[in-house]
Design a protein around this motif. Structure first.
Motif, PDB file in Angstrom:
ATOM      1  N   ASP A  99       0.836  -1.199   0.000  1.00 19.79           N
ATOM      2  CA  ASP A  99       0.000   0.000   0.000  1.00 19.79           C
ATOM      3  C   ASP A  99       0.875   1.255   0.000  1.00 19.79           C
ATOM      4  OD1 ASP A  99      -3.067   0.868   0.961  1.00 19.79           O
ATOM      5  OD2 ASP A  99      -1.493   2.219   1.626  1.00 19.79           O
ATOM      6  N   ALA A 100       1.989   1.222   0.749  1.00 16.55           N
ATOM      7  CA  ALA A 100       2.879   2.385   0.812  1.00 16.55           C
ATOM      8  C   ALA A 100       3.514   2.672  -0.549  1.00 16.55           C
ATOM      9  CB  ALA A 100       3.977   2.150   1.856  1.00 16.55           C
ATOM     10  N   ILE A 101       3.939   1.600  -1.256  1.00 13.44           N
ATOM     11  CA  ILE A 101       4.548   1.818  -2.577  1.00 13.44           C
ATOM     12  C   ILE A 101       3.474   2.257  -3.573  1.00 13.44           C
ATOM     13  CG2 ILE A 101       6.122   0.859  -4.305  1.00 13.44           C
ATOM     14  CD1 ILE A 101       6.779  -1.390  -2.384  1.00 13.44           C
ATOM     15  N   GLY A 102       2.311   1.615  -3.499  1.00 14.49           N
ATOM     16  CA  GLY A 102       1.211   1.995  -4.390  1.00 14.49           C
ATOM     17  C   GLY A 102       0.825   3.451  -4.206  1.00 14.49           C
ATOM     18  N   LEU A 103       0.753   3.859  -2.942  1.00 16.35           N
ATOM     19  CA  LEU A 103       0.430   5.255  -2.612  1.00 16.35           C
ATOM     20  C   LEU A 103       1.418   6.202  -3.270  1.00 16.35           C
ATOM     21  CD1 LEU A 103      -1.244   6.922  -0.158  1.00 16.35           C
ATOM     22  CD2 LEU A 103       1.045   6.999   0.799  1.00 16.35           C
TER      23      LEU A 103
END
Lengths: 211, 211, 211
Positions: free
Chosen positions: A94-98
């Motif tokens: 989720d952090a990389i996608g964000l």
């Protein structure tokens, strides 16, 4: 393919994976995995396109995006049990996608309107709405309500990209430092437990009314 | 009036009835019944029209749809107590509504884009979003999170309609078999308790992190 | 600036304030306050513009609306502790915001379509969706599920404005009496505890199925 296109596909694919991981935590069937992968992967970008007036939205014009999300949902269905902590994997993906999504959102907002304010808002919205939708549909407490630095990371990434762009930094470089800035903040918040000062309640006369 | 038009009105009317039944389970007032009837009846089709770029959406162009939902909400307000099990009525009306709505959604997606993939996605989305919105607003556990065959029925109905259409089957026949396929699956799932294999958790080292 | 423009800004600003107050009740950080202020302030109008086909939506065309919501979120962050009962303040600001927003929504629906039915629906939706979104994101019980007169007030305000307009009453006067009608009803409901008769369950044979 440009760095922006990579960020586009990366953001969508990673959010799709977090949606499928949420489905695994809810022990859904295969179709449930696909549904969560599609909604989480495409949700933020759909709202972005609609408010900007770019309809039909991107995945209607290019159905490959849907197939990518479905493929990822299926892969997660068969491999999620191999992961030691699916929740930790979910929040890091989720952090990389964000980080990828906030730059893409800002770039599309800027292209559509030319307004830096709108670019920052669409970048922030795009990056956070997929996760908010996922949590809402999965009936889990939304990341919005946790004292974590989440929206801020998207906001900073979108602002850094937009600002660099205004100063004439080339697109691929502006995209890269925007995504890195967002990831540095969100990753730091996850790894070191960074938080902002939250609102502290000074009780009034009827504290029972303050939930 | 064509079979497609019948399916259109039937899907909307039946979902409106399920919305009003949800309002009855929450013991709302008359306006609450109308609100739930309108949102559940028109929600899925609204999202479908927006992502396809067909704005203003269908009920803005033809306000009769709103009046139909309101009329159904009012009828349910005065008659719901006559029904022995409002919950069983709700899920069966929902099953018929789903069958009608998935074919309509696929037909509109196909008409707007010509892409079978998009037709299947808009059919599935259209048919499932009304119920998801209803459950979300009524604060009830979403059908998405139950180990039931629901989205699959919409997906199969939309795919059968789209496939039949690709093979040159006349529109009224393709609509009919699409809706029947969806109902056979959803009805069978309700009546016989069919389910798909769900994701089974093989615990890792931190099972407490896996909710 | 016309009375309608005042109502527009007032509705948005007041809903933004209620969003920020909801954030204060959840003890979020500053960015959480801004996010809730923006979503609650702009949410209803965004859906209104989209269904009417008026895209890009109003705040993309005029980013000042976003800045106003952010400014209000920041002010609430630093001043909410001064208020004795933040919940009471929230519901009264919400009541005034509702009154302003329902007239604006009806006026925009009327301007876009010329249909009184659509005007009433967009007015009602516009005024109630911001609060519904706020409650949904804050994971609080939605006002929809409380036995309170809320949507009705928006409906009456929108209907009074639209009806007055049909009878040739000048715009500023129609706006004023529409907003006053809505506030009289919502304010009365809050102050005097007015409610409508709710649906009363007459138990059937399986009362355990009726939640």
């Amino acid at each position: 393919m440009s760095l922006l296109s990579y960020l586009d596909y990366a953001g969508i694919a990673l959010f799709a994976a977090t949606g499928a991981l949420a489905a695994s935590r809810k022990q859904l069937d295969m179709i449930g995995f696909l549904f969560f992968a599609v909604v989480t992967g495409l949700g933020g970008g759909t709202v972005r396109d609609i408010v900007l007036g770019r309809v039909p939205v991107f995945w209607v014009l290019n159905p490959d995006y849907i197939l990518i999300c479905c493929a990822i949902g299926a892969v997660v269905f068969f491999t999620a049990h191999l992961v030691e902590s699916r929740y930790r994997l979910l929040i890091w993906l989720d952090a990389i996608g964000l980080s990828a999504y906030c730059v893409m959102g800002a770039a599309k907002g800027l292209a559509a309107t030319g307004s830096p304010t709108i670019a920052i808002v669409t970048g922030t919205l795009t990056a956070s709405l997929g996760g908010v939708l996922r949590d809402l549909l999965a009936n889990e407490p939304s990341v919005l309500l946790r004292p974590e630095i989440y929206i801020t990371a998207a906001l900073v990434g979108a602002a850094v990209f937009t600002g660099a762009n205004e100063f004439g930094v080339p697109l691929y470089l502006a995209s890269g430092i925007g995504a890195l800035a967002a990831f540095a903040i969100r990753g730091g918040a996850l790894y070191f437990g960074w938080t902002f000062p939250t609102y502290r309640h000074k009780p009034g006369r009827h504290p029972d009314e303050v939930m």
